[in-house]
Scaffold this motif. Structure first.
Motif, mmCIF file in Angstrom:
data_model
loop_
_atom_site.group_PDB
_atom_site.id
_atom_site.type_symbol
_atom_site.label_atom_id
_atom_site.label_comp_id
_atom_site.label_asym_id
_atom_site.label_seq_id
_atom_site.Cartn_x
_atom_site.Cartn_y
_atom_site.Cartn_z
ATOM 1 N N ARG A 28 0.908 -1.158 0.045
ATOM 2 C CA ARG A 28 0.045 -0.032 0.145
ATOM 3 C C ARG A 28 0.745 1.262 -0.089
ATOM 4 N N ALA A 29 0.812 2.094 -1.384
ATOM 5 C CA ALA A 29 2.000 3.253 -1.211
ATOM 6 C C ALA A 29 1.276 4.240 -1.344
ATOM 7 N N ASN A 30 1.540 5.421 -0.450
ATOM 8 C CA ASN A 30 0.799 6.569 -0.498
ATOM 9 C C ASN A 30 1.672 7.714 -1.666
ATOM 10 N N MET A 31 1.063 7.693 -2.767
ATOM 11 C CA MET A 31 1.687 8.558 -3.842
ATOM 12 C C MET A 31 1.676 10.036 -3.843
ATOM 13 N N GLY A 32 0.763 10.411 -2.775
ATOM 14 C CA GLY A 32 0.581 11.932 -2.611
ATOM 15 C C GLY A 32 -0.787 12.315 -3.239
ATOM 16 N N ARG A 33 -1.181 13.584 -3.063
ATOM 17 C CA ARG A 33 -2.555 14.067 -3.528
ATOM 18 C C ARG A 33 -3.531 12.973 -3.488
ATOM 19 N N SER A 34 -3.770 12.554 -2.358
ATOM 20 C CA SER A 34 -4.980 11.453 -2.140
ATOM 21 C C SER A 34 -4.683 10.045 -3.072
ATOM 22 N N LYS A 35 -3.537 9.732 -3.525
ATOM 23 C CA LYS A 35 -3.548 8.810 -4.497
ATOM 24 C C LYS A 35 -2.707 7.852 -3.931
ATOM 25 N N LEU A 37 -1.752 3.699 -3.968
ATOM 26 C CA LEU A 37 -1.781 2.325 -4.851
ATOM 27 C C LEU A 37 -1.779 1.167 -3.970
ATOM 28 N N GLU A 38 -2.710 0.211 -4.253
ATOM 29 C CA GLU A 38 -2.444 -1.167 -3.613
ATOM 30 C C GLU A 38 -2.347 -2.304 -4.563
ATOM 31 N N ARG A 39 -1.304 -3.061 -4.453
ATOM 32 C CA ARG A 39 -0.936 -4.104 -5.115
ATOM 33 C C ARG A 39 -0.411 -5.367 -4.523
ATOM 34 N N GLU A 40 -0.588 -6.384 -5.149
ATOM 35 C CA GLU A 40 -0.192 -7.808 -4.426
ATOM 36 C C GLU A 40 0.974 -8.197 -5.328
ATOM 37 N N GLY A 41 2.135 -8.867 -4.715
ATOM 38 C CA GLY A 41 2.957 -9.341 -5.364
ATOM 39 C C GLY A 41 4.087 -10.063 -4.472
ATOM 40 N N VAL A 42 5.422 -10.503 -5.015
ATOM 41 C CA VAL A 42 6.376 -11.154 -4.334
ATOM 42 C C VAL A 42 7.513 -10.547 -4.356
ATOM 43 N N LEU A 43 8.050 -10.391 -3.197
ATOM 44 C CA LEU A 43 9.290 -9.747 -2.856
ATOM 45 C C LEU A 43 10.419 -10.440 -3.653
ATOM 46 N N GLU A 44 11.237 -9.773 -4.735
ATOM 47 C CA GLU A 44 11.985 -10.421 -5.575
ATOM 48 C C GLU A 44 13.683 -9.978 -5.264
ATOM 49 N N GLN A 45 13.719 -8.925 -5.037
ATOM 50 C CA GLN A 45 14.927 -8.595 -4.847
ATOM 51 C C GLN A 45 15.325 -7.563 -3.593
ATOM 52 N N THR A 46 16.311 -7.471 -2.938
ATOM 53 C CA THR A 46 16.890 -6.368 -2.219
ATOM 54 C C THR A 46 18.159 -5.946 -2.396
ATOM 55 N N GLU A 78 3.483 0.510 3.127
ATOM 56 C CA GLU A 78 2.832 -0.222 4.108
ATOM 57 C C GLU A 78 3.315 -1.676 3.474
ATOM 58 N N LEU A 79 3.655 -2.616 3.897
ATOM 59 C CA LEU A 79 3.481 -4.154 3.594
ATOM 60 C C LEU A 79 2.993 -4.858 4.762
ATOM 61 N N SER A 80 2.148 -5.728 4.167
ATOM 62 C CA SER A 80 1.254 -6.661 4.931
ATOM 63 C C SER A 80 1.170 -8.148 4.206
#
Length: 93
Positions: A28-35, A37-46, A78-80
Motif C-alpha cells: 500500500r503506497a501513498n503516492m501523494g495528492r490522495s492517490k 496504490l494497492e498491489r499484491e506481489g512477491v518480494l523479488e530482490q533487495t 506499508e507491507l502486509s
C-alpha cells in the motif's frame, strides 16, 4: 529520531526484508495528492537502498516496482501479508 537511529532502523528493515525473500505481500503506497496504490506481489530482490517487488497486473501481465527502505520507515509504503492482512514488520509501528 536522530540520524544514527534512523540508519539502524533502515538496516533492520533491510535485513528483515531479506529474510522475507519470495514472500507474497500486499503493498500500500501513498503516492501523494490522495492517490494510494494497492498491489499484491512477491518480494523479488533487495539492494543496498531499495527493494523490488514483482506485482501482477491486468491480463496476466507482471511488472516490477521498487521502493526504498526509507519509504517503509516513513510510512509511505506499508507491507502486509496477502492472506491475513497482518503487518510484515510489526515492530516498526
Amino acid at each position: 529520531m536522530d540520524l544514527a537511529r534512523q540508519t539502524e532502523v533502515v538496516g533492520r528493515i533491510r535485513s528483515d526484508l531479506e529474510g522475507l525473500m519470495g514472500t507474497r505481500m500486499r503493498l500500500r503506497a501513498n503516492m501523494g495528492r490522495s492517490k494510494i496504490l494497492e498491489r499484491e506481489g512477491v518480494l523479488e530482490q533487495t539492494h543496498p537502498s531499495l527493494f523490488v517487488v514483482k506485482v501482477e497486473e491486468k491480463r496476466d501481465r507482471t511488472a516490477r516496482v521498487s521502493y526504498s527502505y526509507v519509504d517503509v520507515l516513513t510510512g509511505t509504503v506499508e507491507l502486509s501479508h496477502c492472506d491475513s492482512g497482518e503487518n510484515l514488520l510489526p515492530w516498526l509501528n
